[in-house]
Design an enzyme around this catalytic site. Structure first.
Site, PDB file in Angstrom:
ATOM      1  N   SER A  55      34.493  52.830  32.999  1.00 36.19           N
ATOM      2  CA  SER A  55      35.609  53.718  33.351  1.00 36.19           C
ATOM      3  C   SER A  55      36.027  53.541  34.806  1.00 36.19           C
ATOM      4  O   SER A  55      37.088  54.010  35.214  1.00 36.19           O
ATOM      5  CB  SER A  55      35.247  55.185  33.091  1.00 36.19           C
ATOM      6  OG  SER A  55      34.148  55.580  33.888  1.00 36.19           O
ATOM      7  N   HIS A  56      35.185  52.861  35.613  1.00 35.81           N
ATOM      8  CA  HIS A  56      35.523  52.682  37.030  1.00 35.81           C
ATOM      9  C   HIS A  56      35.357  51.235  37.498  1.00 35.81           C
ATOM     10  O   HIS A  56      35.205  50.971  38.675  1.00 35.81           O
ATOM     11  CB  HIS A  56      34.728  53.669  37.891  1.00 35.81           C
ATOM     12  CG  HIS A  56      35.194  55.076  37.661  1.00 35.81           C
ATOM     13  ND1 HIS A  56      34.789  55.813  36.567  1.00 35.81           N
ATOM     14  CD2 HIS A  56      36.098  55.836  38.322  1.00 35.81           C
ATOM     15  CE1 HIS A  56      35.388  56.986  36.584  1.00 35.81           C
ATOM     16  NE2 HIS A  56      36.190  57.034  37.628  1.00 35.81           N
ATOM     17  N   ASP A 196      37.368  58.177  31.045  1.00 29.85           N
ATOM     18  CA  ASP A 196      36.912  58.011  29.653  1.00 29.85           C
ATOM     19  C   ASP A 196      37.918  58.582  28.666  1.00 29.85           C
ATOM     20  O   ASP A 196      38.003  58.106  27.529  1.00 29.85           O
ATOM     21  CB  ASP A 196      35.532  58.641  29.464  1.00 29.85           C
ATOM     22  CG  ASP A 196      34.430  57.763  30.021  1.00 29.85           C
ATOM     23  OD1 ASP A 196      34.564  56.524  29.942  1.00 29.85           O
ATOM     24  OD2 ASP A 196      33.436  58.297  30.540  1.00 29.85           O
TER      25      ASP A 196
HETATM   26  N1  LIG Z   1      36.174  59.132  42.086  1.00 27.55           N
HETATM   27  C1  LIG Z   1      36.351  60.226  41.388  1.00 27.55           C
HETATM   28  O1  LIG Z   1      37.078  61.107  41.776  1.00 27.55           O
HETATM   29  C2  LIG Z   1      35.646  60.407  40.085  1.00 27.55           C
HETATM   30  C3  LIG Z   1      34.723  59.487  39.642  1.00 27.55           C
HETATM   31  N2  LIG Z   1      34.032  59.702  38.486  1.00 27.55           N
HETATM   32  C4  LIG Z   1      33.029  58.735  38.081  1.00 27.55           C
HETATM   33  O2  LIG Z   1      32.995  58.612  36.675  1.00 27.55           O
HETATM   34  C5  LIG Z   1      31.739  58.072  36.313  1.00 27.55           C
HETATM   35  C6  LIG Z   1      31.330  58.585  34.974  1.00 27.55           C
HETATM   36  O3  LIG Z   1      30.991  59.958  35.060  1.00 27.55           O
HETATM   37  P1  LIG Z   1      30.406  60.693  33.764  1.00 27.55           P
HETATM   38  O4  LIG Z   1      31.220  60.332  32.579  1.00 27.55           O
HETATM   39  O5  LIG Z   1      30.199  62.116  34.081  1.00 27.55           O
HETATM   40  O6  LIG Z   1      29.011  59.964  33.623  1.00 27.55           O
HETATM   41  P2  LIG Z   1      28.030  59.937  32.348  1.00 27.55           P
HETATM   42  O7  LIG Z   1      28.109  61.230  31.623  1.00 27.55           O
HETATM   43  O8  LIG Z   1      28.246  58.702  31.588  1.00 27.55           O
HETATM   44  O9  LIG Z   1      26.619  59.793  33.047  1.00 27.55           O
HETATM   45  C7  LIG Z   1      26.206  60.729  33.996  1.00 27.55           C
HETATM   46  C8  LIG Z   1      24.813  60.407  34.487  1.00 27.55           C
HETATM   47  O10 LIG Z   1      23.880  60.707  33.463  1.00 27.55           O
HETATM   48  C9  LIG Z   1      23.146  59.550  33.104  1.00 27.55           C
HETATM   49  N3  LIG Z   1      22.963  59.604  31.657  1.00 27.55           N
HETATM   50  C10 LIG Z   1      23.931  59.491  30.708  1.00 27.55           C
HETATM   51  N4  LIG Z   1      23.385  59.643  29.488  1.00 27.55           N
HETATM   52  C11 LIG Z   1      22.064  59.854  29.671  1.00 27.55           C
HETATM   53  C12 LIG Z   1      20.959  60.070  28.784  1.00 27.55           C
HETATM   54  N5  LIG Z   1      21.118  60.111  27.473  1.00 27.55           N
HETATM   55  N6  LIG Z   1      19.738  60.235  29.335  1.00 27.55           N
HETATM   56  C13 LIG Z   1      19.565  60.214  30.689  1.00 27.55           C
HETATM   57  N7  LIG Z   1      20.571  59.992  31.571  1.00 27.55           N
HETATM   58  C14 LIG Z   1      21.792  59.820  31.057  1.00 27.55           C
HETATM   59  C15 LIG Z   1      23.952  58.391  33.575  1.00 27.55           C
HETATM   60  O11 LIG Z   1      23.114  57.264  33.822  1.00 27.55           O
HETATM   61  P3  LIG Z   1      23.622  55.752  33.460  1.00 27.55           P
HETATM   62  O12 LIG Z   1      24.694  55.456  34.492  1.00 27.55           O
HETATM   63  O13 LIG Z   1      22.446  54.885  33.577  1.00 27.55           O
HETATM   64  O14 LIG Z   1      24.190  55.823  32.063  1.00 27.55           O
HETATM   65  C16 LIG Z   1      24.599  58.947  34.837  1.00 27.55           C
HETATM   66  O15 LIG Z   1      23.756  58.877  35.944  1.00 27.55           O
HETATM   67  C17 LIG Z   1      30.795  58.384  37.473  1.00 27.55           C
HETATM   68  O16 LIG Z   1      30.421  57.168  38.069  1.00 27.55           O
HETATM   69  C18 LIG Z   1      31.629  59.203  38.428  1.00 27.55           C
HETATM   70  O17 LIG Z   1      31.374  58.985  39.805  1.00 27.55           O
HETATM   71  C19 LIG Z   1      34.213  60.822  37.744  1.00 27.55           C
HETATM   72  C20 LIG Z   1      35.118  61.757  38.158  1.00 27.55           C
HETATM   73  C21 LIG Z   1      35.948  61.607  39.324  1.00 27.55           C
HETATM   74  O1  LIG Z   2      37.441  59.418  35.873  1.00 26.97           O
HETATM   75  C1  LIG Z   2      37.853  60.327  36.612  1.00 26.97           C
HETATM   76  O2  LIG Z   2      37.721  61.526  36.320  1.00 26.97           O
HETATM   77  C2  LIG Z   2      38.488  59.964  37.898  1.00 26.97           C
HETATM   78  N1  LIG Z   2      38.212  58.828  38.420  1.00 26.97           N
HETATM   79  C3  LIG Z   2      38.787  58.303  39.611  1.00 26.97           C
HETATM   80  C4  LIG Z   2      39.571  59.293  40.372  1.00 26.97           C
HETATM   81  C5  LIG Z   2      40.298  60.236  39.509  1.00 26.97           C
HETATM   82  C6  LIG Z   2      39.426  60.918  38.498  1.00 26.97           C
END
Ligand SMILES: NC(=O)C1=CN([C@@H]2O[C@H](COP(=O)(O)OP(=O)(O)OC[C@H]3O[C@@H](n4cnc5c(N)ncnc54)[C@H](OP(=O)(O)O)[C@@H]3O)[C@@H](O)[C@H]2O)C=CC1
Ligand SMILES: O=C(O)C1=NCCCC1
Length: 345
Positions: A55-56, A196
């Site tokens: 996703s990133h 996502d």
């Molecule tokens: N720049 C921005 O403004 C934003 C960026 N993001 C980015 O989006 C990305 C995805 O976020 P999100 O969808 O919440 O992430 P996920 O829900 O995929 O994962 C969150 C964390 O939980 C871990 N994890 C997931 N499933 C399990 C499991 N079954 N057991 C144990 N650990 C688990 C992951 O490890 P692993 O990675 O090993 O799967 C990760 O460290 C992040 O990198 C975040 O920084 C999100 C919002 C805004």
């Molecule tokens: O996946 C998200 O949520 C975001 N990623 C990058 C910045 C905007 C929100």
């Protein structure tokens, strides 16, 4: 895998990390960033792709480029670092990307953390469009504990509210351990990351229940309904909502950045990068726990495994990283062709 030409079969391509990074760097420069900014963004984006953080990873390139073209972000910005006080560093990112701001302040931040035991970095006037773990993991690889938060753009309804206000507001944490890769987690405080939802919409897939609402505030599993006038929910009801509120306070109010609801990109069609702030806290655990911290974190992991845990946060990424470094980063051949076209006149 060496930095040779990508190996391509009909549908899939395998690229070396340096090769993908070089391609992304060329794309960023061609689309208006300075070479320094390009190198940092390319490293970040290639790292995400290498670790399977799709996703990133390269999925974000069109968003970066349309944002640069819109004039919303300054791809040539030179961050201004201010040594505020003993444990504090402030960076004005100059309406540029957050990662070059972190890179500019990193040395000072680490020096302060090592001498005072703890240091705080406040970045404002910045755009973060990436995963957060690449910002914290390197500190833990140096034996430090790091926590970072960043706020994004309004698309999450606070628990109990009627309309979106918060961003997807991730929290990332990294800590060293004695035997193995640092312990790292990085999670959006929304039930699902915005990226996502976009990916699900593109693939024609439904969302799991409980992630979003449509434009009428009704629960929906249709990602398009969420993206087109709907909104996301925080993870874990009031608990995730409180964490998201905390991220707004730390990443925006404390740094001097915008809250997720404060910026208006309507005059910049194509703009996708949130213009907000970011906070990092770096701790030298040797100041409080002596050299035993890494042993203690290892003991915690040992006990978690003994309790039956099979997967630590970060394990999936590291497994994907290992595979990518062995056989190359797996890309859709179509995606690679699209990237290559971006550097051709
Ligand atoms: N720049 C921005 O403004 C934003 C960026 N993001 C980015 O989006 C990305 C995805 O976020 P999100 O969808 O919440 O992430 P996920 O829900 O995929 O994962 C969150 C964390 O939980 C871990 N994890 C997931 N499933 C399990 C499991 N079954 N057991 C144990 N650990 C688990 C992951 O490890 P692993 O990675 O090993 O799967 C990760 O460290 C992040 O990198 C975040 O920084 C999100 C919002 C805004
Ligand atoms: O996946 C998200 O949520 C975001 N990623 C990058 C910045 C905007 C929100």
């Amino acid at each position: 895998m060496s930095a040779q030409s990508p190996i391509i079969d009909s549908a899939t391509a395998f690229m070396g990390f340096n090769e993908l990074k070089a391609l992304l760097q060329a794309i960023f420069v061609k689309h208006g960033t300075s070479p320094d900014v390009a190198a940092i963004l390319a490293h970040n984006c290639a790292s995400a792709e290498r670790d399977g953080a799709h996703s990133h990873g390269i999925f974000r390139i069109p968003g970066y480029l349309s944002t640069l073209a819109s004039g919303w972000v300054n791809g040539q910005a030179v961050p201004v670092v201010t040594d505020v006080a003993s444990g504090f560093v402030r960076v004005d990112a100059g309406n540029g990307f957050a990662q070059p701001a972190l890179a500019a302040a990193r040395g000072l931040l680490v020096d302060k953390a090592r001498s005072a035991g703890i240091a705080l970095l406040a970045i404002h006037n910045s755009h973060h469009f990436a995963a957060l773990w690449p910002d914290v993991e390197p500190f833990a690889e140096e034996g430090l504990v790091a926590l970072s938060v960043v706020n994004s753009m309004t698309c999450v309804v606070p628990h109990g509210a009627d309309r979106p206000l918060f961003g997807t507001n991730p929290i990332a944490f990294a800590a060293p351990r004695a035997d193995g890769a640092p312990i790292v987690f990085d999670l959006a405080t929304s039930a699902i990351a915005h990226g996502d939802v976009q990916i699900a919409a593109r693939k024609g897939e439904r969302l799991p229940p409980g992630m979003g609402v449509d434009s009428l505030g009704q629960p929906t599993t249709d990602p398009k309904a969420v993206l087109e006038g709907g909104a996301l929910l925080p993870f874990g009801g009031h608990k995730g909502s409180a964490l998201s509120m905390m991220v707004e306070l730390l990443a925006a109010a404390l740094t001097g950045g915008n809250f997720s609801f404060e910026f208006d990109w309507a005059d910049h069609p194509g703009a996708r990068t949130p213009w907000t702030g970011q906070l990092l806290i770096v701790i030298d655990p040797s100041k409080t726990a002596g050299q035993s911290f890494a042993e203690r974190s290892q003991e915690l992991v040992r006990q978690m495994h003994a309790a039956g845990l099979r997967r630590l946060p970060g394990d999936r990424r590291h497994r994907t990283r290992t595979k990518s470094l062995e056989v190359g980063i797996e890309l859709e051949a179509e995606d690679l062709a699209r990237l290559q076209a971006l550097v051709i006149d």
